[in-house]
Each structure stands twice: as structure tokens, then as C-alpha cells.
Design an enzyme around this catalytic site. Structure first.
Site, PDB file in Angstrom:
ATOM      1  NE  ARG A   1      65.573  37.031  44.023  1.00 31.85           N
ATOM      2  CZ  ARG A   1      66.379  36.019  44.336  1.00 31.85           C
ATOM      3  NH1 ARG A   1      67.681  36.205  44.406  1.00 31.85           N
ATOM      4  NH2 ARG A   1      65.874  34.842  44.598  1.00 31.85           N
TER       5      ARG A   1
ATOM      6  CE  LYS B   1      73.962  32.247  46.897  1.00 32.89           C
ATOM      7  NZ  LYS B   1      72.774  32.464  47.767  1.00 32.89           N
TER       8      LYS B   1
ATOM      9  NE  ARG C   1      65.336  29.670  47.257  1.00 31.89           N
ATOM     10  CZ  ARG C   1      65.132  30.938  46.893  1.00 31.89           C
ATOM     11  NH1 ARG C   1      63.902  31.431  46.883  1.00 31.89           N
ATOM     12  NH2 ARG C   1      66.131  31.698  46.558  1.00 31.89           N
TER      13      ARG C   1
ATOM     14  NE  ARG D   1      72.158  25.825  46.574  1.00 35.50           N
ATOM     15  CZ  ARG D   1      72.048  27.042  46.058  1.00 35.50           C
ATOM     16  NH1 ARG D   1      72.999  27.548  45.333  1.00 35.50           N
ATOM     17  NH2 ARG D   1      70.978  27.745  46.287  1.00 35.50           N
TER      18      ARG D   1
ATOM     19  NE  ARG E   1      65.478  32.984  41.742  1.00 34.50           N
ATOM     20  CZ  ARG E   1      66.627  32.742  42.365  1.00 34.50           C
ATOM     21  NH1 ARG E   1      67.669  33.540  42.135  1.00 34.50           N
ATOM     22  NH2 ARG E   1      66.748  31.744  43.201  1.00 34.50           N
TER      23      ARG E   1
END
Ligand code: AP5
Ligand code: ZN
Length: 207
Positions: A118, A8, A162, A83, A151
């Protein structure tokens, strides 16, 4: 829309530049609050580290205040919002115009692969991946040369949580927007599903 790590933020960066509109990422807004150590940040940090969702009323208030800012007058892009059904209903009730809902559909295995590699440059929002989109210099941002960070919620255990929350609470919105889109109602957004398997550029072009 899309699960954690679906891409996203990566794709939002292209859209915001193409149209010159702000990207409203509730995740980025919460991370900024955590960094500033505000009351919201203190509350959100614990929830985010556990992979849970911040309460709807808090998020809805945050987004409504954000879209009232002058830079949103010519449009905006939501990233990671709504969400939950109550968040989507709140936007509908407030008659916030939506033209498109884009879902990036990626398998859970691919998500784990993407999130574990990431790295981000928090100040600019630039997103890298150690294998799929590596920075030119190891662990450094291409533009500023500043260090990249991982993160706090990109640990395997939190990623699984998640994903679970995504399937339970956010995935029902796919049906919500697909139905609304098909209803032919005047203000209905157009719902588009994009297969998220493929390179960043392939997905950008598909969108
Ligand atoms: P948020 O920041 O929105 O996190 P998320 O939904 O889990 O999504 P991510 O940001 O992790 O992934 P992304 O889809 O943006 O992927 P990216 O482009 O970075 O939310 C964080 C937390 O805040 C939530 O868990 C919740 O606690 C809270 N929160 C936020 N909004 C909320 C709300 N509305 N209500 C309640 N709580 C809320 O890409 C991932 C990686 O993959 C990168 O390394 C990238 O380089 C790589 N990559 C991207 N595309 C490709 C590709 N095509 N091929 C290979 N690699 C790729
Ligand atoms: Zn993101």
C-alpha cells in the site's frame, strides 16, 4: 467494517463521492492528530505503531464531535468505526441512525499482501497499491504529482498484531450487527457481508 487492509478506505472513497457525504475514518482522524502533534496525536501514535486500539472514550468523544458538524446533517459514512462493542453501544445509546453495516470479508493472507504494497497520498486520502492499483508515475499521486507515503503501521510485524486485535475485539461486532439486523427492530441497520476477494471494481459494484 473489515480487517486491516480489507479495502474500507478504497471503497469509502466511491461511496462518499456517489452520495456526496463525508467519510468519517477514525484512523485518518488519528493520523491527522499525529501529524499536527496534538496531545491526542502523541498518545495515539504509540498505540497505532504497536497495532493496538486507542481507548474507547477518546474515540467516542471524537466521533460524537465530528458528527455534530454541519456537513454531517445529510448523512455520513463511518470507516473503521465502531471497532469494539463499547463503541457500538455508545452509538446505539446516542441513537445515531445507522442504515447499513457493510462488512468486507478478506482472508488474513490477502490482507498481508495488500498492506505490504500500500501507498497513500495523505492530503487527499487517495489509496494505491504497488501491484494492484499502481499510480501512473512511480510513487507519485495521480492528481497532484506529490510523493506517496507508506504508513508507519504497514510493517509486517504490526500488520500481524492488527490482525490479532481485529479478530479479538472487532470481529464480535459482525455478530452484534447481524443479530440486530435480523431482529426486525424499527431502527435496526441492514447488515451486508461482501466477499472482499476480487478487483476493486468488482467489490465496488457488489457494494
Ligand atoms: P485504520 O486507519 O482504520 O486502519 P485499519 O482498520 O487497519 O485499516 P486500513 O486503513 O489499514 O485498511 P483499509 O481497510 O482502509 O484498506 P485500504 O482501502 O487502505 O486504523 C489505524 C489505527 O488507528 C488502528 O490500528 C488503531 O490503532 C487506531 N484506530 C482507528 N480507529 C479506531 C477505533 N475506532 N477505535 C480504536 N482505535 C482506532 O486498502 C489496503 C490496500 O489494499 C491498498 O493498497 C489498496 O490499494 C489495496 N486494495 C484495496 N482493495 C483491493 C482489491 N480489491 N484488490 C487488490 N488490492 C486492493
Ligand atoms: Zn483505511
Amino acid at each position: 467494517m473489515g480487517g486491516p487492509g480489507a479495502g474500507k478506505g478504497t471503497q469509502a472513497n466511491f461511496i462518499k463521492e456517489h452520495f456526496g457525504i463525508p467519510q468519517i475514518s477514525t484512523g485518518d482522524m488519528l493520523r491527522a492528530a499525529v501529524k499536527e502533534g496534538t496531545e491526542l496525536g502523541l498518545m495515539a501514535k504509540k498505540i497505532m505503531d504497536e497495532g493496538g486500539l486507542v481507548p474507547d472514550d477518546v474515540i467516542i468523544g471524537l466521533v460524537k464531535a465530528r458528527i455534530a458538524q454541519p456537513d454531517c446533517s445529510k448523512g455520513f459514512l463511518f470507516d473503521g468505526f465502531p471497532r469494539t462493542i463499547p463503541q457500538a453501544d455508545a452509538m446505539k445509546a446516542a441513537k445515531v441512525p445507522l442504515q447499513f453495516v457493510i462488512e468486507i470479508d478478506v482472508s488474513d493472507e490477502e490482507i498481508v499482501r495488500r498492506l505490504s504494497g500500500r501507498r497513500v497520498h495523505p492530503a487527499s486520502g487517495r489509496i494505491y497499491h504497488l501491484i494492484f492499483s499502481p499510480p501512473r508515475v512511480d510513487e507519485k499521486d495521480d492528481v497532484t504529482g506529490e510523493p506517496l507515503i507508506q504508513r508507519d503501521d504497514d510493517k509486517e510485524e504490526t500488520i500481524r498484531k492488527r490482525l490479532e486485535i481485529y479478530h479479538a475485539q472487532t470481529e464480535p461486532l459482525v455478530e452484534y450487527y447481524a443479530r440486530w439486523s435480523a431482529s426486525g427492530e424499527k431502527d435496526a441497520p441492514k447488515y451486508v457481508k461482501i466477499t472482499g476477494a476480487g478487483s476493486v471494481e468488482t467489490i465496488r459494484d457488489a457494494i
